[in-house]
Design an enzyme around this catalytic site. Structure first.
Site, PDB file in Angstrom:
ATOM      1  CB  CYS A  24     -11.531 -10.052  -4.018  1.00  0.00           C
ATOM      2  SG  CYS A  24     -12.184  -9.328  -2.434  1.00  0.00           S
TER       3      CYS A  24
ATOM      4  NE  ARG B 287      -7.355  -8.629  -8.081  1.00  0.00           N
ATOM      5  CZ  ARG B 287      -7.303  -7.517  -8.877  1.00  0.00           C
ATOM      6  NH1 ARG B 287      -6.269  -7.318  -9.554  1.00  0.00           N
ATOM      7  NH2 ARG B 287      -7.995  -6.416  -8.604  1.00  0.00           N
TER       8      ARG B 287
ATOM      9  CD1 TRP C 117      -6.200  -8.900   1.599  1.00  0.00           C
ATOM     10  CD2 TRP C 117      -7.487  -7.144   1.585  1.00  0.00           C
ATOM     11  NE1 TRP C 117      -5.496  -7.811   2.348  1.00  0.00           N
ATOM     12  CE2 TRP C 117      -6.442  -6.899   2.579  1.00  0.00           C
ATOM     13  CE3 TRP C 117      -8.502  -6.377   1.619  1.00  0.00           C
ATOM     14  CZ2 TRP C 117      -6.333  -5.614   3.241  1.00  0.00           C
ATOM     15  CZ3 TRP C 117      -8.502  -5.128   2.174  1.00  0.00           C
ATOM     16  CH2 TRP C 117      -7.327  -4.673   2.906  1.00  0.00           C
TER      17      TRP C 117
ATOM     18  CG  ASN D 240     -12.366  -6.838  -6.644  1.00  0.00           C
ATOM     19  OD1 ASN D 240     -11.919  -6.413  -5.554  1.00  0.00           O
ATOM     20  ND2 ASN D 240     -11.399  -6.598  -7.660  1.00  0.00           N
ATOM     21  N   GLY D 241     -14.745  -5.357  -4.670  1.00  0.00           N
ATOM     22  CA  GLY D 241     -15.086  -3.997  -4.324  1.00  0.00           C
ATOM     23  C   GLY D 241     -15.820  -3.870  -3.083  1.00  0.00           C
TER      24      GLY D 241
ATOM     25  CD  GLU E 130      10.253   0.188  -1.863  1.00  0.00           C
ATOM     26  OE1 GLU E 130       9.335   0.851  -1.393  1.00  0.00           O
ATOM     27  OE2 GLU E 130      10.094  -0.944  -2.441  1.00  0.00           O
TER      28      GLU E 130
ATOM     29  CE  LYS F 227       8.882  -3.833  -0.957  1.00  0.00           C
ATOM     30  NZ  LYS F 227       8.341  -3.136  -1.869  1.00  0.00           N
TER      31      LYS F 227
ATOM     32  CD  GLU G 209       5.479  -4.453   1.253  1.00  0.00           C
ATOM     33  OE1 GLU G 209       6.674  -4.251   0.839  1.00  0.00           O
ATOM     34  OE2 GLU G 209       4.525  -4.675   0.569  1.00  0.00           O
TER      35      GLU G 209
ATOM     36  CG  HIS H   5      18.057  16.426  15.477  1.00  0.00           C
ATOM     37  ND1 HIS H   5      18.301  17.597  16.040  1.00  0.00           N
ATOM     38  CD2 HIS H   5      18.697  16.395  14.209  1.00  0.00           C
ATOM     39  CE1 HIS H   5      19.364  18.401  15.226  1.00  0.00           C
ATOM     40  NE2 HIS H   5      19.461  17.608  14.095  1.00  0.00           N
TER      41      HIS H   5
ATOM     42  CE  LYS I  95       2.281  -6.360  -7.093  1.00  0.00           C
ATOM     43  NZ  LYS I  95       3.237  -6.106  -6.386  1.00  0.00           N
TER      44      LYS I  95
HETATM   45  C1  F6R Z   1       4.827  -2.494  -1.260  1.00  0.00           C
HETATM   46  C2  F6R Z   1       3.837  -2.246  -2.271  1.00  0.00           C
HETATM   47  C3  F6R Z   1       2.724  -1.321  -2.034  1.00  0.00           C
HETATM   48  C4  F6R Z   1       2.276  -0.565  -3.273  1.00  0.00           C
HETATM   49  C5  F6R Z   1       1.078   0.358  -3.069  1.00  0.00           C
HETATM   50  C6  F6R Z   1       0.875   1.018  -4.444  1.00  0.00           C
HETATM   51  O1  F6R Z   1       5.770  -3.667  -1.711  1.00  0.00           O
HETATM   52  O2  F6R Z   1       3.458  -3.065  -3.211  1.00  0.00           O
HETATM   53  O3  F6R Z   1       3.205  -0.202  -1.033  1.00  0.00           O
HETATM   54  O4  F6R Z   1       3.399   0.195  -3.799  1.00  0.00           O
HETATM   55  O5  F6R Z   1       0.259  -0.410  -2.505  1.00  0.00           O
HETATM   56  O6  F6R Z   1       0.125   0.289  -5.287  1.00  0.00           O
HETATM   57  P1  F6R Z   1       0.128   0.553  -6.763  1.00  0.00           P
HETATM   58  O7  F6R Z   1       1.413   0.943  -7.312  1.00  0.00           O
HETATM   59  O8  F6R Z   1      -0.421  -0.771  -7.518  1.00  0.00           O
HETATM   60  O9  F6R Z   1      -0.717   1.739  -6.864  1.00  0.00           O
END
Ligand code: F6R
Length: 611
Positions: free
Chosen positions: A2, A27, A74, A100-101, A486, A490, A493, A509, A606
Site C-alpha cells: 500500500c 503500490r 492493495w 502498510n503491512g 521474462e 510481461k 501481467e 516432450h 509494485k
Molecule cells: C514483474 C515484476 C515482478 C517483480 C517481483 C520482484 O514485472 O515486476 O515480478 O520483479 O515482484 O520485485 P522486486 O524486484 O521489487 O523484489
C-alpha cells in the site's frame, strides 16, 4: 503493497496528499482515503477505486486542514471497498491510522478490544490499530499521552507495519512507525512530508530521513523527534537525495511503462557508471570480496522473485563461464522454506528492484543465519534489503513506476554481468580476452537498444495481429530461454493473455500437443551455436499450423519465417539485455490494443511486502 502519504505544515494538506498518492498508486490501487484535522476533529473521506475517484469526490473540498494522512490500498484482508479503505478510525473517532503491512495477530487483538467495548466496521487487520491506541490512551496518565499510547499499542503488534497516525487530542502532531515496511520523512523549513517512497515527496524536498526498523518519529511542522523501540530519543540525519523529481513523471509518454522501456539506454549507461575503467579491473570498491573468499566458496545462489529472478537466470551462464563457480538461481519464496544446503562456503546474491519484497528479504535473512555472505542488488537507496545484506550494490535505473518491470530488469542484468567480470578479475583467472570483449560489448549495449527503439513497426503490427488471442508461447534455448520466461511474464501481467515459456527442445516432450492452427509461438534465437536446432524446433510448430514471430540477431530464412524482428548482434552471454526489448514492447502494444491500463494491471502491486 500500500502507499502512505502524510503532510504537516502551513498549506492545505489535501492537494499535497492527493498528489503524493497518485505517485504511489503503483503500490496499490483498489481504494484510497484521506484524513485531516480541523477544529480538533478528524475529517475523512474514503473511496473504492483509484485515487482519481478520491480526487474527484465533491467532499474533498471540505477537507481544509493543514495536517493530514492518506493511503492507497492493495487489499490483503477484506475486499476492496470504501469501508475497508484507510484511514481507519477507532470507535470514538479520536485517532486515524493508515497502515502498510500485515498485523498477524489481529484476530486476538480484535477479540480483546471487542471485550473492552470497541466495535469494528471493516474486515481489515488494520482497524485494530487506532482502537488499540485509543485503548491505551484512555489508560495513560503521563504528559505524553499520545506518544506513550502509540508506543504501548505497538508493543502488542506482531507483523509488518508502516503507520502514520493522527490524534484529535494532538492536532499538530503526526506519529509514524516503521517495521518491515518502508517509510521516509522529508523535511523542509516548517513543513514535513511522509511517504512510503521517496518519489512521492521529491518535488518538495531532497532532504529525506529513511526510517530504520523500530523507528518511531514524533513529527510537528518544525521538529521531528526520533525514538527507538524503548522510547529513547535517537539521532537521525537526513540524506540528500539527488534524484531528479521529473524522473517520476510520465513526460511526453502515454504510460510509465513505455517511458521506462525507452529509458533503458540511459539506465544501463548509468548502472555501468564508472565501474568499467580503461585498462584496469572493474571498480567494485563498494564491496570487499577477496580472492581467498571466492576461491573457498563452493556455490553462488542468486535469489529473487518474478522478473528479478529472471535477471538471475540470464546471468547464471556468465557467472559460471567467467568464475568456474557453480551458480543456482532460486525463487525466494521457495528457497526460504526448503532448508537449502548453504553455509559459509555459499555466496548469496539477492536481487530486488524495490528492496522491499518480503520473500527475498526473508531468504537473505535465513542465509545469513547459516553463515553465508550476502550481497543485495537493489534500485532503491536505503531499502530494507540493503540494511540486511553484508554488501549492497545499486542499479541506477531511476524510479520505476509501472508495475511491470522493464528498465530495472536490464539494469539488474548489467550490474550482475559487471559483478561476474569483477569476480573473474579478483580470481585472476586467465580470461582476459573474453573479459575485455565483454566490457567493450557492454558499453555498446545502450546504442544497440536505441536502434531497436527507433524501429518498432513490426512489433506494433504483430501486436495488432495477436491481441485477441488467448494463448501464446515463447520458446528459446540456452540463454534465450531466460528471455522467453521474462517475455511470457510481461505479456500475461499486462495483457491478461495466458502465455507460457518453454526451452525449444522441450516442446516435443509435451507442450507441442497444444499447438494447432493459428496458435502464436514466439521464438528467440541469439546463440549461433544453437541456431539450427532452434529452427528445426520452430519448423515443427509451423508444420502444426502455428504462426511465429522470431526475435533474432542471426540470419534467418524469411521464406520459412515471415515475421522476423532483427536485433543487433551482441556477445551471446549478454544477449538478454537486447533480446528482451522488442518483447517488452510487444507486451505493451498488445495491452494497448486491448485498451488496458498498462501501468496498473489488475491484482498486482509494485512492491510485494507481504508473503
Ligand atoms: C514483474 C515484476 C515482478 C517483480 C517481483 C520482484 O514485472 O515486476 O515480478 O520483479 O515482484 O520485485 P522486486 O524486484 O521489487 O523484489
Amino acid at each position: 503493497m500500500c502507499g502512505i502519504v502524510g503532510y504537516i505544515g502551513k498549506s492545505k494538506a489535501s492537494p499535497i496528499l492527493i498528489k503524493g498518492l497518485s505517485k504511489l498508486e503503483y503500490r496499490g490501487y483498489d481504494s484510497a482515503g484521506i484524513a485531516t484535522i480541523e477544529d480538533d476533529k478528524i475529517c475523512h473521506i474514503k473511496n473504492k477505486g483509484r485515487v482519481k475517484e478520491l480526487e474527484n469526490s465533491n467532499k474533498l473540498e471540505n477537507l481544509k486542514g493543514t495536517i493530514g494522512i492518506a493511503h492507497t490500498r492493495w487489499a490483503t484482508h477484506g475486499k476492496p471497498s470504501s469501508i475497508n479503505a484507510h484511514p481507519h478510525l477507532d470507535s470514538h473517532e479520536n485517532f486515524a491510522v493508515v497502515h502498510n503491512g500485515i498485523i498477524e495477530n489481529y484476530r486476538e487483538l480484535r477479540e480483546f478490544l471487542i471485550n473492552a467495548g470497541y466495535t469494528f466496521n471493516s474486515e481489515t487487520d488494520s482497524e485494530i490499530i487506532p482502537n488499540l491506541i485509543d485503548y491505551y490512551y484512555s489508560k495513560e496518565t503521563s504528559n505524553d499521552k499520545f506518544l506513550n499510547a502509540v508506543h504501548n499499542a505497538e508493543k502488542d503488534l506482531k507483523g509488518s507495519y508502516a503507520l502514520a497516525i493522527l490524534s484529535k487530542f494532538d492536532p499538530n502532531k503526526i506519529i509514524v512507525i516503521k517495521k518491515d515496511s518502508p517509510l521516509v520523512i522529508g523535511t523542509k523549513d516548517n513543513e514535513k512530508y511522509i511517504a512510503s517512497d521517496i518519489n512521492a515527496i521529491l518535488e518538495y524536498t531532497n532532504d529525506i530521513f529513511i526510517l530504520k526498523d523500530g523507528d518511531l518519529a514524533y513529527i510537528s511542522e518544525n521538529k521531528i523527534d526520533f525514538y527507538n523501540n524503548n522510547l529513547n530519543l535517537v539521532n537521525r540525519t537526513p540524506e540528500k537525495i539527488t534524484w531528479d523529481a521529473k524522473a517520476s513523471d510520465k513526460g511526453d509518454f502515454e504510460d510509465f511503462m513505455l517511458k521506462e522501456i525507452y529509458e533503458q539506454p540511459v539506465s544501463i549507461r548509468e548502472t555501468i557508471g564508472t565501474r568499467i575503467v580503461p585498462n584496469k579491473p572493474c571498480d567494485f570498491s563498494d564491496i570487499n570480496i577477496t580472492k581467498k573468499y571466492l576461491s573457498d566458496i563452493s556455490r553462488i545462489y542468486i535469489i529473487a522473485c518474478g522478473t528479478a529472478m529472471h535477471a538471475g537466470i540470464s546471468v547464471k551462464p556468465i557467472f559460471e563461464r567467467l568464475t568456474n563457480i557453480p551458480v543456482e538461481v532460486d525463487i525466494a519464496s521457495e528457497f526460504r522454506y526448503r532448508d537449502p544446503l548453504i553455509d559459509e562456503h555459499t555466496l548469496i546474491i539477492c536481487i530486488s528492484q524495490s528492496g522491499e519484497t518480503a520473500d527475498t528479504i526473508a531468504a537473505l535473512k535465513n542465509a545469513k543465519t547459516c553463515g553465508s555472505k550476502t550481497i543485495a542488488i537493489s534500485n532503491v537507496i536505503g531499502s530494507s534489503i540493503t540494511r540486511e545484506a553484508d554488501f549492497t550494490l545499486y542499479t541506477h535505473a531511476g524510479p520505476e513506476i509501472a508495475v511491470a518491470s522493464t528498465k530495472a530488469y536490464t539494469a539488474q542484468i548489467t550490474l550482475l554481468v559487471l559483478l561476474a567480470i569483477h569476480f573473474a578479475e579478483v580470481l585472476e583467472l586467465p580470461k582476459n580476452e573474453i573479459i575485455n570483449n565483454l566490457k567493450e560489448e557492454l558499453l555498446e549495449i545502450p546504442s544497440k537498444i536505441s536502434i531497436i527503439l527507433e524501429n518498432t513497426d513490426i512489433i506494433k503490427k504483430f501486436a495488432k495481429k495477436i491481441h485477441k488471442e488467448t494463448d501464446i508461447f515463447f520458446v528459446g534455448r540456452g540463454i534465450d530461454y531466460a528471455t522467453a520466461m521474462e517475455s511470457s511474464l510481461k505479456l500475461k501481467e499486462i495483457s491478461y493473455i495466458h502465455s507460457d515459456s518453454y526451452q525449444s527442445g522441450e516442446l516435443k516432450h509435451g507442450p507441442i500437443a497444444l499447438i494447432e492452427d493459428d496458435v502464436t509461438v514466439i521464438g528467440i534465437i541469439t546463440d549461433r551455436r544453437l541456431i539450427d536446432k532452434s529452427i528445426s524446433n520452430l519448423q515443427e510448430v509451423i508444420s502444426r499450423g502455428a504462426k511465429t514471430l522470431i526475435v533474432t540477431n542471426q540470419e534467418i530464412d524469411t521464406k520459412l519465417f515471415p515475421n522476423v524482428f532483427s536485433i543487433p548482434k551482441v556477445h551471446p552471454l549478454i544477449s538478454p539485455l537486447v533480446s528482451i526489448v522488442p518483447l517488452q514492447l510487444l507486451s505493451y502494444y498488445v495491452a494497448k490494443e486491448k485498451n488496458l491500463d498498462v501501468d496498473k494491471p489488475r491484482n498486482l502491486a509494485k512492491s510485494v511486502t507481504v508473503e
